[in-house]
Enzyme design. Structure first.
Site, mmCIF file in Angstrom:
data_model
loop_
_atom_site.group_PDB
_atom_site.id
_atom_site.type_symbol
_atom_site.label_atom_id
_atom_site.label_comp_id
_atom_site.label_asym_id
_atom_site.label_seq_id
_atom_site.Cartn_x
_atom_site.Cartn_y
_atom_site.Cartn_z
ATOM 1 N N GLU A 121 0.883 -1.169 0.036
ATOM 2 C CA GLU A 121 0.012 0.020 0.106
ATOM 3 C C GLU A 121 0.872 1.276 0.047
ATOM 4 O O GLU A 121 1.915 1.119 0.265
ATOM 5 C CB GLU A 121 -0.895 0.233 1.121
ATOM 6 N N ARG A 189 -5.852 13.878 -9.104
ATOM 7 C CA ARG A 189 -6.176 13.125 -10.434
ATOM 8 C C ARG A 189 -7.572 13.407 -10.877
ATOM 9 O O ARG A 189 -7.859 13.396 -12.170
ATOM 10 C CB ARG A 189 -6.134 11.697 -10.220
ATOM 11 N N TYR A 228 -3.224 6.664 -22.026
ATOM 12 C CA TYR A 228 -4.110 6.014 -20.978
ATOM 13 C C TYR A 228 -3.802 6.903 -19.605
ATOM 14 O O TYR A 228 -2.361 7.101 -19.577
ATOM 15 C CB TYR A 228 -3.624 4.640 -20.660
ATOM 16 N N LYS A 243 -1.864 -0.036 -12.877
ATOM 17 C CA LYS A 243 -2.364 1.019 -13.855
ATOM 18 C C LYS A 243 -1.440 1.399 -14.947
ATOM 19 O O LYS A 243 -1.793 1.506 -16.109
ATOM 20 C CB LYS A 243 -2.665 2.480 -13.041
#
Ligand SMILES: *[C@@H]1O[C@H](CO)[C@@H](O)[C@H](O)[C@H]1NC(C)=O
Ligand SMILES: *[C@@H]1O[C@H](CO)[C@@H](O)[C@H](O)[C@H]1NC(C)=O
Ligand SMILES: *[C@@H]1O[C@H](CO)[C@@H](O)[C@H](O)[C@H]1NC(C)=O
Length: 350
Positions: A121, A189, A228, A243
């Site tokens: 994390e 974001r 992307y 991602k």
């Protein structure tokens, strides 16, 4: 007399062979790297996992590390009764949130046993780690400076027999795509997304957009996007997730990244394979750049040059991460204590 001396010398040697060399000699041996590798190559390293991450068990039948990952001499176990014979005991951070009582602190630690702190994390999701000062000997994390680095993905050099051309996905339908399940409007974001979307259309997938993509359809969908948005949910050092590795790199869209610093991405990824938002003075400049690049097939194709030499490897199975501890075991410092785990985890991005 001579015979007697010879006999007793022999006895002493035999005694040592069966009982092990005295402690000092062992320490001496441990200090020399060559004997260390001799030693580690002749016996199994036992890695005991104390809690399964997120309570999901994996099967540990047979010689898992060898059978699945070709990592030799690695005994991966989850039976706590094997504590006393474990070389490494691994604690996944998520299961420690309730506090120190989740650790077997009452058990006497065999000398030489290492306790490993494991988390994938970002720092903000690890909770308060101040209570874990002076407990752990090693870290297992995506960080490059962890004792055992387990990134979300990495590039592996292609072997000769693999196709060395690296196809360039050019059958595109959308300029810019994003997959988001957990949309929070106050996230940076989301802010950048809204600004971008006001200038160029962004095709959004995922729960938030009510356009769910089953994982088998994901790569195919991504291959139809020029770019992307690989926006991480935090800006922490080395925190580069699937991602980028899966959605963008494997899918075949050029990643537009936001997360750690530009320098951090440059240290981990091939040059000219991604676009960092910090390279632009404004979101508008970025949008213009993306539009121009999509029109210039030659220049756009150059963003896939890396595919000629590299392929993406994803890490998704906890067993593989745990087996990696064995590959690194021989290189661990003989003594190490994380006296301030909280500070280590929150080390600011460089
Ligand atoms: C090492 O561990 C593996 C996996 O548990 C086991 O199959 C193998 O017999 C062990 N080898 C030794 C030398 O203990
Ligand atoms: C390009 O993508 C479209 C839409 O997914 C698909 O129907 C078509 O077959 C693709 N063409 C090629 C050459 O792959
Ligand atoms: C591991 O940490 C404990 C607790 O601080 C310490 O007593 C022990 O010496 C350390 N062991 C190694 C191998 O570094």
């Amino acid at each position: 007399m001579k015979k007697c001396l010879l006999f007793s010398t022999l006895c002493i040697v035999l005694l040592y062979l069966f009982n092990g060399w005295p402690k000092d000699f062992q320490t001496l041996l441990d200090k020399s790297p060559s004997s260390l590798s001799d030693w580690s190559s002749s016996r199994n390293v036992t890695v005991l996992l104390w809690y399964w991450p997120f309570g999901r068990r994996f099967i540990l039948k047979g010689d898992v590390c060898w059978d699945l990952y070709h990592i030799p001499r690695c005994r991966l176990v989850d039976q706590r009764s094997l504590f006393h014979s474990a070389d490494v005991v691994v604690f996944h951070n998520k299961e420690l949130v309730e506090g120190r009582q989740k650790l077997p602190l009452e058990l006497p630690r065999p000398s030489g046993q290492r306790w490993a702190w494991m988390s994938l994390e970002a720092p903000v999701y690890n909770g308060n780690l101040e209570q874990y000062a002076n407990i752990f000997n090693m870290t297992v994390s995506y960080r490059r400076d962890a004792d055992v680095t387990v990134p979300y993905g990495e590039l592996i050099p292609k072997e000769d027999k693999e196709q060395l051309t690296g196809d360039i996905p050019l059958n595109k339908s959308f300029l810019l795509c994003w997959v988001v399940s957990n949309y929070r409007s106050q996230h940076k974001r989301s802010e950048v997304y809204r600004e971008l979307n006001a200038i160029v259309p962004v095709k959004v997938y995922g729960r938030w957009a009510k356009r769910h993509l089953p994982s088998r359809a994901l790569l195919q969908a991504m291959s139809r996007c020029y770019f992307y948005l690989a926006f991480e949910n935090s800006a922490d050092r080395d925190y580069i997730t699937e991602k980028l590795w899966r959605n963008a790199y494997q899918g075949g869209a050029v990643p537009v990244v936001m997360g750690p610093s530009l320098g951090n991405y440059k240290a981990v990824l091939p040059a000219n394979s991604f676009i960092h938002i910090d390279e632009f003075a404004s979101v508008k400049d970025l949008a213009i750049y993306l539009q121009q690049l999509a029109e210039d097939k030659k220049r756009y194709s150059e963003y896939f040059t890396w595919r000629q030499r590299w392929r993406v490897k994803l890490y998704t199975d906890w067993r593989e991460r745990l087996c990696k501890i064995c590959s690194q075991y021989g290189a661990l410092p003989p003594h190490k204590v994380y006296s301030d785990l909280e500070a280590w985890v929150n080390a600011i991005d460089i």
